[in-house]
Enzyme design. Structure first.
Site, PDB file in Angstrom:
ATOM      1  N   LYS A  88       0.830  -1.206   0.000  1.00 31.62           N
ATOM      2  CA  LYS A  88       0.000   0.000   0.000  1.00 31.62           C
ATOM      3  C   LYS A  88       0.871   1.266   0.000  1.00 31.62           C
ATOM      4  CE  LYS A  88      -3.472  -2.763  -0.028  1.00 31.62           C
ATOM      5  NZ  LYS A  88      -4.285  -3.261   1.055  1.00 31.62           N
TER       6      LYS A  88
HETATM    7  C1  LIG Z   1      -5.196  -4.356   1.546  1.00 32.54           C
HETATM    8  C2  LIG Z   1      -6.676  -4.224   1.592  1.00 32.54           C
HETATM    9  C3  LIG Z   1      -7.428  -4.550   2.732  1.00 32.54           C
HETATM   10  C4  LIG Z   1      -6.853  -5.263   3.927  1.00 32.54           C
HETATM   11  O1  LIG Z   1      -5.799  -4.679   4.520  1.00 32.54           O
HETATM   12  P1  LIG Z   1      -4.760  -5.559   5.396  1.00 32.54           P
HETATM   13  O2  LIG Z   1      -3.944  -4.507   6.051  1.00 32.54           O
HETATM   14  O3  LIG Z   1      -3.995  -6.403   4.449  1.00 32.54           O
HETATM   15  O4  LIG Z   1      -5.564  -6.350   6.369  1.00 32.54           O
HETATM   16  C5  LIG Z   1      -8.781  -4.272   2.720  1.00 32.54           C
HETATM   17  N1  LIG Z   1      -9.378  -3.755   1.645  1.00 32.54           N
HETATM   18  C6  LIG Z   1      -8.704  -3.469   0.521  1.00 32.54           C
HETATM   19  C7  LIG Z   1      -9.433  -2.888  -0.630  1.00 32.54           C
HETATM   20  C8  LIG Z   1      -7.338  -3.714   0.449  1.00 32.54           C
HETATM   21  O5  LIG Z   1      -6.665  -3.460  -0.687  1.00 32.54           O
END
Ligand SMILES: *Cc1c(COP(=O)(O)O)cnc(C)c1O
Length: 383
Positions: A183
């Site tokens: 991210k």
């Molecule tokens: C990455 C992601 C999540 C979950 O996040 P984590 O930190 O991996 O638990 C939820 N929703 C979307 C759209 C994502 O891309």
């Protein structure tokens, strides 16, 4: 052979490493001052009154759903084109997921479809800023207001995105973020819930710490050992070590967002006029944060051509990926009774979707190679 180019990856520098090392020397390596520092800085960045750090983006979604007091018998409308966690959080709470289709141009949830799905049992909407493009927040808030629903925005892709005059994180009733390494900014694992509503923030704070009514620091200040447990909460805390990394990363986010814009501009210039593929529409009232750069192949045999493009690019060391198979087509959801055909626009887009490399450290030369391979590939022609 050129090195492998992933679709996304973290950027860590010496400053980040020093910030983590400093946190490790502190007395408190969890539930200490770095948590509040990171929360305050993140709240300021998005312009929200409150930010609560949690152990990952999935925990953020889970606690947002619980803070909205959603439970068995309730329905939550969820965008179909997303990562499974956006819907799983509803199941954790014992409620039912109603999948909404996306708009064919933005691939964010279609407000008209959301409005049509509202029932007497509907309690909330979980909308996703797909690839970093803010969903239609104005229309979704109007639907939420009209039916007394909670709007939860899954902004895992969209820190720094803007809708009108405001930054994502200060608009929906609650907004969730993820700090997974792929991210925009990372804490290793981590997440955040932002809100303007102090009562919702209070509920999320309580639920991340077992549902206890105080934390050790508050008890020390009051000179008491006594705590009470008022909700069934979890240990979803984010340690100081991770928060120190997040605070250090956050300082670089504005520059990274600029680089993502630049890379997106270069892709758009090269690819947006190709008749055999589509790029996301970018409504003028929104600033895209470009977590992903999705393209989707259109026309005959889009699915087979996408397969060939995926394989072809991978052979050249380009780590393209696919975001996402509509959630209800995953085996677990099919077992719950969801059927193919539920969200035809999301399903059609999925057939052709490819996420191209997009991260601040991506070099122009590597991006040029990706663009060249796409334009020279045989995937444009049918059959
Ligand atoms: C990455 C992601 C999540 C979950 O996040 P984590 O930190 O991996 O638990 C939820 N929703 C979307 C759209 C994502 O891309």
């Amino acid at each position: 052979m050129s090195p492998f180019v992933p679709y996304g990856r973290q950027s860590i520098d010496e400053q980040d490493i020093m910030a983590v090392a400093a946190a490790l020397r502190h007395d408190l390596i969890t539930t200490g001052p770095a948590v509040r520092d990171f929360e305050r800085a993140f709240a300021d960045f998005v312009g929200a009154a409150e930010a609560v750090a949690v152990s990952n983006g999935t925990a953020a979604l889970h606690l947002a759903v619980l803070a909205a007091e959603i439970g068995p018998g309730d329905e939550v409308i969820v965008a179909a084109l997303t990562f499974a966690a956006s819907a799983n959080c509803v199941l954790y709470a014992g409620a039912d997921v109603v999948f909404a289709d996306v708009s064919g141009d933005t691939l964010t949830v279609d407000p008209a479809n959301v409005a049509a799905l509202v029932s007497p049992r509907t309690r909330a909407i979980i909308a996703v800023d797909y690839a970093g493009l803010p969903c239609d927040l104005g229309e979704l808030l109007a639907i939420a207001d009209a039916h007394d629903l909670v709007l939860i925005e899954d902004a895992a892709h969209a820190p720094g995105a803007r809708y009108g005059e405001r930054t994502v994180g200060a608009i929906a009733h609650m907004t969730t973020f993820s700090f997974h390494p792929v991210k925009h900014l990372t804490t290793g694992e981590g997440g955040m819930v932002t809100t303007q509503d102090p009562r919702l923030a209070e509920a999320v704070r309580r639920l991340r710490n077992h549902g206890l009514d105080s934390d050790p620091k508050e008890r020390e200040e009051r000179g008491t050992w006594a705590y009470d447990m008022v909700d069934l909460g979890f240990n979803y805390r984010l340690p100081d070590i991770n928060c120190a990394l997040g605070r250090s990363q956050l300082a670089k986010l504005p520059a990274w967002l600029e680089r993502r814009q630049e890379l997106a501009g270069r892709y758009l210039e090269a690819l947006s006029e190709q008749p055999w593929l589509r790029v996301q529409a970018r409504p003028e009232d929104r600033v895209h944060a470009w977590h992903l750069f999705p393209i989707w192949l259109v026309g005959d045999q889009a699915g087979q051509r996408r397969r060939a493009a995926f394989d072809g690019l991978r052979e050249h060391g380009i780590g393209v990926n696919v975001h996402y198979l509509p959630v209800y087509l995953l085996t677990y959801y099919r077992r719950l009774g969801y059927l193919p055909g539920l969200c035809p626009v999301a399903e059609a887009a999925y057939e052709g979707l490819l996420s191209l490399p997009m991260w601040p450290g991506l070099a122009d030369a590597d991006q040029d190679r990706v663009i060249h391979l796409i334009l020279e590939g045989a995937w444009a022609t049918d059959g």
